[in-house]
Motif scaffolding. Sequence first.
Motif, PDB file in Angstrom:
ATOM      1  N   ALA A 100       1.948   0.408   1.996  1.00 49.64           N
ATOM      2  CA  ALA A 100       0.668  -0.298   2.082  1.00 49.64           C
ATOM      3  C   ALA A 100       0.716  -1.601   1.307  1.00 49.64           C
ATOM      4  O   ALA A 100       0.166  -2.619   1.738  1.00 49.64           O
ATOM      5  CB  ALA A 100      -0.452   0.593   1.554  1.00 49.64           C
ATOM      6  N   CYS A 101       1.403  -1.591   0.167  1.00 53.42           N
ATOM      7  CA  CYS A 101       1.520  -2.816  -0.635  1.00 53.42           C
ATOM      8  C   CYS A 101       2.286  -3.899   0.129  1.00 53.42           C
ATOM      9  O   CYS A 101       1.939  -5.083   0.083  1.00 53.42           O
ATOM     10  CB  CYS A 101       2.207  -2.495  -1.963  1.00 53.42           C
TER      11      CYS A 101
ATOM     12  N   TYR B 193      -6.523  -1.922  -2.074  1.00 54.70           N
ATOM     13  CA  TYR B 193      -5.277  -1.318  -2.549  1.00 54.70           C
ATOM     14  C   TYR B 193      -5.446  -0.777  -3.966  1.00 54.70           C
ATOM     15  O   TYR B 193      -5.027   0.341  -4.273  1.00 54.70           O
ATOM     16  CB  TYR B 193      -4.166  -2.363  -2.497  1.00 54.70           C
TER      17      TYR B 193
ATOM     18  N   TYR C  90      -1.821  -2.086   7.189  1.00 50.17           N
ATOM     19  CA  TYR C  90      -2.132  -1.705   5.820  1.00 50.17           C
ATOM     20  C   TYR C  90      -3.013  -0.465   5.785  1.00 50.17           C
ATOM     21  O   TYR C  90      -2.734   0.499   5.072  1.00 50.17           O
ATOM     22  CB  TYR C  90      -2.823  -2.867   5.102  1.00 50.17           C
TER      23      TYR C  90
ATOM     24  N   MET D 272       0.058  -5.291   2.731  1.00 49.22           N
ATOM     25  CA  MET D 272      -0.978  -6.088   2.088  1.00 49.22           C
ATOM     26  C   MET D 272      -0.460  -7.497   1.805  1.00 49.22           C
ATOM     27  O   MET D 272      -1.142  -8.493   2.054  1.00 49.22           O
ATOM     28  CB  MET D 272      -1.427  -5.409   0.789  1.00 49.22           C
TER      29      MET D 272
ATOM     30  N   LEU E  96       2.092   4.491  -2.210  1.00 49.28           N
ATOM     31  CA  LEU E  96       1.433   3.419  -1.482  1.00 49.28           C
ATOM     32  C   LEU E  96       2.312   2.178  -1.354  1.00 49.28           C
ATOM     33  O   LEU E  96       1.829   1.068  -1.181  1.00 49.28           O
ATOM     34  CB  LEU E  96       0.121   3.050  -2.186  1.00 49.28           C
TER      35      LEU E  96
ATOM     36  N   VAL F 212      -2.220   3.313   4.280  1.00 47.60           N
ATOM     37  CA  VAL F 212      -3.041   3.996   3.270  1.00 47.60           C
ATOM     38  C   VAL F 212      -3.396   5.401   3.722  1.00 47.60           C
ATOM     39  O   VAL F 212      -3.277   6.380   2.976  1.00 47.60           O
ATOM     40  CB  VAL F 212      -4.310   3.173   2.967  1.00 47.60           C
TER      41      VAL F 212
END
Length: 585
Positions: free
Chosen positions: A488-489, A570, A500, A492, A485, A504
């Motif tokens: 995605a972090c 998250y 984001y 974010m 992930l 995910v």
Amino acid sequence: MLLMLFAAGGIAVADEITFKMEAPKVVAMGQQFRLKFIVNSLSSGDLKLPDLGKFHILTQSESSSVSSFFDGKATQQQAEYTYLFILQAKELGTFTIQPATITVDKKIYSSNSLSIQVVPEQPGQQGQGSQSQQSGGLTKDDLFIRMNVSKRTVYKGEQLSAAMKIFWTPRVPLASFDNYVFPSFTGFWTQEVKINPKITPSEEVENGVIYNTAILKRSILIPQQTGQLTIEPFSLTCLLRQRMGMFDIGTTTSAPISTAPVTITVKELPPAPEGFTGGVGALNFSASIDKLNVNTNDAVTLRITISGSGNLQLVEAPKIDFPSDLNLFDPKVTDNIQTRDDGISGSKTFEYLFIPRNPGDFIIPPVRFASFNPATGQYSVQTSDEFKLHVEKGVGDSETTVTSIAAKEDIRLVGKDIRYIMQGRYRLRPLTAVFFGSPTYWGLFAGTVLLFVIIVLLLRGLRRRNADVAMTLTRKASKMARKRLRDACIFMKQNKAEEYHEAVLKAFWGYLSHKLNIPVSELSRDMAAERLADRNVKPEVVEEFIKLLDTSEFYRYSPVGSGATLESLYENAVTLMGKIDKQIR
């Protein structure tokens, strides 16, 4: 009629003046509607109206506005002048309003034309107002959703569009949406089309009734199976705001709606000719090489480009018969693909890098590419030219020549077959020297004992850490989840909500594809849930996984904002992936 524009000093007006006309597409008899003319200038001018004989002009007004914006260098100001006319239709029919003209600074500008459809008076039209906002008398014809597909019969691999479109009459006090349940599109490869998260309704006429309409989600589907494929219903809950009184006090009620299932007939492709690599659509093919006269050990690139409209993401590289004397590397694939309302289009490029090791003349035979065109129902076969490569011996390659392994010859070293006897002094050691008891011996012995002690201590620490099996699995699973992930972090932290949620979804589908040994293109939500249950993942974890997918898809394509922070979503995703990794067998 002469209408003057007033100048405002100190305002930076756009370099090019624009003039446009705006009005609703559909109106009802007896309904009052707005016709606006907008010009981005405050200079004096003369507006000439087109023929409005099919409409009553009830009132007219003028207004000006100035907006400021920063262009990266300085603050600019944009001026607009608006002419507003309140009209009412005289008769039923579809009428075209021709362009209006306006003269600004001795230059004449024309607006666009537009078409207005006039339909019969709508039910409850006379009573529109605060009482019309009550939803108690609403019927299924006042609010519904429909799945519109561009085609009902397609070939395997042929793309089609599926749009979830909502209809509601003006008397429906629609406020927002909730509880999205998206179809899984089993049997289809899917690509989402980005839509504006802010809904801008448009008017349409359905069975003589004026509806506000909006697209909530649009997907491009490519069937991967033949036969009858059913698209499951798409459902959501509409929140209706009932206003009461002059202080906007009221209650919110919910109205669940869903689409009907849609069946798509998928036909099998005809027997494929040589050179077919899965391309379906209106596709073109080209092949080129960057140079034909090179030296040994020079890099050469053969470029294959497939472009057009179709299933470009699923097209594989065509087969190329390279001579065995060329040192070939894996191809580099570059996608330049756009997904729009009408489908997927763009280009996909395969770049083959190879290095000739031996001088000579080499021939790369013509490359053959075949694709199926659903519009004609036939295969299109395209062939490139033959490439003749001339290789000269490079500078510095005369002393040593290494033949390719494919030539099945031994390595030959030319000019190095005679070796001279080494001359000079040698450091000799007596044969009677004893290693045991020497300083070297004791140094090695002490080092061995120290190394043994260190290993024992490390093993003891590792054994203590692994004593708690659950804690060890949790630590490893959490580390793996955060690694998958990672993208995605990043999104974010940049507060990019749409990217984001897309990251995910991509991380979870990639993780399940790896764990379940199923290609991503064949994975669906139902299949993933079934396989996870078969691999001893607890039902509540599977249910949590389905909920996370729905949440991410909902906030990715929803026109409303996220109800939870990206940080909490998250952490939930990291925890869930860790649970699955610990339980899956």
